[in-house]
Motif scaffolding. Structure first.
Motif, PDB file in Angstrom:
ATOM      1  N   PRO A   1       0.839  -1.199   0.000  1.00 24.86           N
ATOM      2  CA  PRO A   1       0.000   0.000   0.000  1.00 24.86           C
ATOM      3  C   PRO A   1       0.870   1.243   0.000  1.00 24.86           C
ATOM      4  CG  PRO A   1       0.044  -1.027   2.171  1.00 24.86           C
ATOM      5  CD  PRO A   1       0.729  -1.967   1.231  1.00 24.86           C
ATOM      6  N   PRO A   2       0.321   2.374  -0.436  1.00 20.13           N
ATOM      7  CA  PRO A   2       1.121   3.597  -0.480  1.00 20.13           C
ATOM      8  C   PRO A   2       1.671   3.959   0.884  1.00 20.13           C
ATOM      9  CG  PRO A   2      -1.225   4.061  -0.854  1.00 20.13           C
ATOM     10  CD  PRO A   2      -1.064   2.588  -0.868  1.00 20.13           C
ATOM     11  N   ARG A   3       2.915   4.384   0.911  1.00 16.68           N
ATOM     12  CA  ARG A   3       3.548   4.744   2.174  1.00 16.68           C
ATOM     13  C   ARG A   3       2.944   6.037   2.695  1.00 16.68           C
ATOM     14  NH1 ARG A   3       9.995   4.630   3.195  1.00 16.68           N
ATOM     15  NH2 ARG A   3       9.975   5.164   5.419  1.00 16.68           N
ATOM     16  N   PRO A   4       2.482   6.047   3.939  1.00 19.54           N
ATOM     17  CA  PRO A   4       1.839   7.256   4.452  1.00 19.54           C
ATOM     18  C   PRO A   4       2.827   8.401   4.632  1.00 19.54           C
ATOM     19  CG  PRO A   4       1.331   5.326   5.810  1.00 19.54           C
ATOM     20  CD  PRO A   4       2.445   4.955   4.911  1.00 19.54           C
ATOM     21  N   PHE A   5       2.355   9.603   4.409  1.00 14.44           N
ATOM     22  CA  PHE A   5       3.057  10.808   4.819  1.00 14.44           C
ATOM     23  C   PHE A   5       2.304  11.389   6.006  1.00 14.44           C
ATOM     24  CE2 PHE A   5       4.343  10.385   0.397  1.00 14.44           C
ATOM     25  CZ  PHE A   5       5.694  10.684   0.458  1.00 14.44           C
ATOM     26  N   LEU A   6       3.005  12.141   6.834  1.00 12.40           N
ATOM     27  CA  LEU A   6       2.354  12.712   8.007  1.00 12.40           C
ATOM     28  C   LEU A   6       1.157  13.567   7.599  1.00 12.40           C
ATOM     29  CD1 LEU A   6       2.622  12.756  11.065  1.00 12.40           C
ATOM     30  CD2 LEU A   6       4.080  14.771  10.864  1.00 12.40           C
ATOM     31  N   SER A   7       1.277  14.266   6.470  1.00 13.35           N
ATOM     32  CA  SER A   7       0.192  15.136   6.005  1.00 13.35           C
ATOM     33  C   SER A   7      -1.021  14.357   5.517  1.00 13.35           C
ATOM     34  CB  SER A   7       0.701  16.044   4.880  1.00 13.35           C
ATOM     35  OG  SER A   7       1.228  15.268   3.816  1.00 13.35           O
ATOM     36  N   ASP A   8      -0.861  13.023   5.314  1.00 18.73           N
ATOM     37  CA  ASP A   8      -1.981  12.187   4.855  1.00 18.73           C
ATOM     38  C   ASP A   8      -2.810  11.635   6.012  1.00 18.73           C
ATOM     39  OD1 ASP A   8      -1.174  12.449   2.189  1.00 18.73           O
ATOM     40  OD2 ASP A   8       0.117  10.671   2.305  1.00 18.73           O
ATOM     41  N   LEU A   9      -2.405  11.936   7.244  1.00 16.54           N
ATOM     42  CA  LEU A   9      -3.051  11.342   8.406  1.00 16.54           C
ATOM     43  C   LEU A   9      -4.019  12.316   9.062  1.00 16.54           C
ATOM     44  CD1 LEU A   9       0.140   9.689   9.943  1.00 16.54           C
ATOM     45  CD2 LEU A   9      -1.593   8.580   8.510  1.00 16.54           C
ATOM     46  N   ASP A  10      -5.253  11.894   9.242  1.00 16.84           N
ATOM     47  CA  ASP A  10      -6.264  12.703   9.921  1.00 16.84           C
ATOM     48  C   ASP A  10      -6.410  12.230  11.364  1.00 16.84           C
ATOM     49  OD1 ASP A  10      -6.908  14.194   7.627  1.00 16.84           O
ATOM     50  OD2 ASP A  10      -8.285  12.627   6.931  1.00 16.84           O
ATOM     51  N   LYS A  11      -6.269  13.138  12.318  1.00 12.68           N
ATOM     52  CA  LYS A  11      -6.448  12.784  13.723  1.00 12.68           C
ATOM     53  C   LYS A  11      -7.930  12.585  14.021  1.00 12.68           C
ATOM     54  CE  LYS A  11      -2.346  15.082  15.592  1.00 12.68           C
ATOM     55  NZ  LYS A  11      -1.832  16.146  16.488  1.00 12.68           N
ATOM     56  N   ILE A  12      -8.219  11.495  14.726  1.00 11.77           N
ATOM     57  CA  ILE A  12      -9.603  11.178  15.092  1.00 11.77           C
ATOM     58  C   ILE A  12      -9.851  11.476  16.566  1.00 11.77           C
ATOM     59  CG2 ILE A  12     -11.319   9.339  15.253  1.00 11.77           C
ATOM     60  CD1 ILE A  12      -9.900   7.978  12.897  1.00 11.77           C
ATOM     61  N   LYS A  13      -8.955  11.005  17.424  1.00 16.89           N
ATOM     62  CA  LYS A  13      -9.108  11.255  18.859  1.00 16.89           C
ATOM     63  C   LYS A  13      -7.800  10.943  19.568  1.00 16.89           C
ATOM     64  CE  LYS A  13     -10.902   6.621  19.964  1.00 16.89           C
ATOM     65  NZ  LYS A  13     -12.032   5.859  20.546  1.00 16.89           N
ATOM     66  N   ILE A  14      -7.708  11.351  20.815  1.00 15.89           N
ATOM     67  CA  ILE A  14      -6.553  11.008  21.636  1.00 15.89           C
ATOM     68  C   ILE A  14      -6.793   9.654  22.294  1.00 15.89           C
ATOM     69  CG2 ILE A  14      -5.254  11.587  23.725  1.00 15.89           C
ATOM     70  CD1 ILE A  14      -5.485  14.479  23.069  1.00 15.89           C
ATOM     71  N   LEU A  15      -5.818   8.761  22.151  1.00 16.16           N
ATOM     72  CA  LEU A  15      -5.908   7.445  22.780  1.00 16.16           C
ATOM     73  C   LEU A  15      -5.279   7.430  24.164  1.00 16.16           C
ATOM     74  CD1 LEU A  15      -4.957   5.161  19.744  1.00 16.16           C
ATOM     75  CD2 LEU A  15      -7.236   5.510  20.705  1.00 16.16           C
ATOM     76  N   GLY A  16      -4.293   8.299  24.370  1.00 16.40           N
ATOM     77  CA  GLY A  16      -3.628   8.304  25.666  1.00 16.40           C
ATOM     78  C   GLY A  16      -2.678   9.470  25.807  1.00 16.40           C
ATOM     79  N   HIS A  17      -2.346   9.783  27.050  1.00 19.47           N
ATOM     80  CA  HIS A  17      -1.411  10.846  27.376  1.00 19.47           C
ATOM     81  C   HIS A  17      -0.201  10.248  28.077  1.00 19.47           C
ATOM     82  CE1 HIS A  17      -4.438  14.003  26.599  1.00 19.47           C
ATOM     83  NE2 HIS A  17      -5.297  13.180  27.187  1.00 19.47           N
ATOM     84  N   GLY A  18       0.961  10.868  27.889  1.00 16.84           N
ATOM     85  CA  GLY A  18       2.160  10.454  28.599  1.00 16.84           C
ATOM     86  C   GLY A  18       2.985  11.664  28.965  1.00 16.84           C
ATOM     87  N   ASN A  19       4.000  11.438  29.804  1.00 19.59           N
ATOM     88  CA  ASN A  19       4.866  12.543  30.200  1.00 19.59           C
ATOM     89  C   ASN A  19       5.640  13.107  29.019  1.00 19.59           C
ATOM     90  OD1 ASN A  19       4.026  12.222  32.816  1.00 19.59           O
ATOM     91  ND2 ASN A  19       5.823  11.067  33.471  1.00 19.59           N
ATOM     92  N   SER A  20       5.837  12.295  28.000  1.00 23.25           N
ATOM     93  CA  SER A  20       6.653  12.733  26.871  1.00 23.25           C
ATOM     94  C   SER A  20       5.838  13.078  25.633  1.00 23.25           C
ATOM     95  CB  SER A  20       7.657  11.632  26.510  1.00 23.25           C
ATOM     96  OG  SER A  20       6.980  10.439  26.209  1.00 23.25           O
TER      97      SER A  20
END
Length: 334
Positions: free
Chosen positions: A41-60
């Motif tokens: 499949p086509p290699r994703p670029f960061l600009s091709d990704l749509d954020k849907i929701k936050i799955l988790g938080h971390g210190n970093s």
């Protein structure tokens, strides 16, 4: 966006609280490759990704559920701040491990990006059920059945066997770092404090990870086995994790207790083997006792535990079905 080729990522943190809610592949002839390899499949670029929701938080950083706009494939995007030299080394280590790891028991990393803000982002396999911690929380912390735990133990042990055989220690095994998908697969995640042991004299003594799941020798090496053995420490953490799933709460403290560092240290180093219900089987009790030996040299290895009766004397199909039934009520649809 620039794609980082030779780095890896971290989680540098030491947490006191109990948690609450390119692979190395041998070349083969083209006529042996499935269509998915010949026509990836086509290699994703960061600009091709749509954020849907936050799955988790971390210190970093945060972990987001994202969708590849062109294919509709869901991923977990883990962002990490790389603004300190020690964090950059940890990030590099995590990426190295993900690049090397080629096992169905390890969460897959498909790509690594640099973000416009200068952070690092890992494009990870999306595990749609979440973690064992979130699953336990969703069940109201009702204990898992022994049949389901046998399936979990086997899968996690296979993951640790793969890592340990390649001289990789995780150093933060806990329910929150064991991810689950709807097919009933459990995979080890979060290699932020993990390490590749390059030499036999590399003692790996850094005080990293989650305090609640640290082994006694992390606090006092001389009293509990001499030199710190990170491989044995992973086994201790696994034992606490498995017992927590069976009891429904952190085994070394009272249900709901929120300890400070000193309380945790005393519980880990000086408490007796946790009491278990009368309904717990003898095989399960023995399995836990092999993991939770105070002296690291007396703890069983991962390979020994894979041959333990609690793991091998159960029908794997039935155990796997028991775990799938347990998660079936919590499957998510996007």
């Amino acid at each position: 966006m620039a794609v980082i080729r030779e780095r890896r990522l971290p989680y540098q943190t030491l947490t006191l609280e109990l948690p609450i809610p390119t692979s190395t592949i041998a070349a083969r002839p083209l006529d042996c490759c499935p269509p998915s390899v010949l026509n990836p499949p086509p290699r994703p670029f960061l600009s091709d990704l749509d954020k849907i929701k936050i799955l988790g938080h971390g210190n970093s950083g945060n972990v987001y559920l994202v969708r590849h706009r062109l294919t509709g494939v869901l991923y977990a995007l883990k962002t990490l701040s790389a603004n300190e030299s020690i964090r950059r080394r940890q990030i590099s280590r995590e990426i190295d491990i993900h690049r090397f790891a080629d096992s169905p028991t390890i969460v897959r990393c498909d790509d690594v990006f640099s973000t416009p803000s200068g952070d690092i982002a890992l494009l990870l396999e999306y595990m749609d059920i979440g973690s064992l911690e979130s699953l336990l929380h969703a069940r109201g912390r009702r204990p898992f059945t022994e049949a389901a735990i046998a399936a979990i133990s086997r899968q996690v042990l296979l993951g640790l066997s793969y890592l340990h055989s390649h001289q990789i220690v995780h150093r933060d095994i806990k329910p929150g770092n064991l991810l689950v998908n709807a097919a009933g697969e459990i995979k080890i995640a979060d290699f932020g404090v993990s390490k590749i042991i390059h030499q036999s004299f590399d003692t790996c003594v850094s005080y990293v990870g989650t305090s609640a799941y640290m082994s006694p020798e992390r606090f006092d090496p001389e009293s509990y086995g001499g030199n710190y053995d990170a491989f044995a420490a992973d086994v201790w953490s696994l034992g606490l994790t498995v017992l927590e799933l069976r009891l429904g709460h952190f085994p070394l403290l009272s249900p709901g207790q929120r300890p400070d560092w000193a309380t945790l240290m005393c519980a880990i180093c000086f408490s007796e083997m946790p009491e278990m219900p009368d309904t717990v089987s003898g095989d399960f009790r023995d399995f836990i006792s092999r993991c939770l030996q105070k002296e690291s040299r007396k703890r069983w290895t991962v390979e020994q535990l894979l041959a333990h009766p609690f793991v091998v004397n159960r029908d794997q199909t039935q155990s796997g079905r028991a775990f799938c039934e347990l998660i079936s009520s919590f499957r998510t649809t996007e």
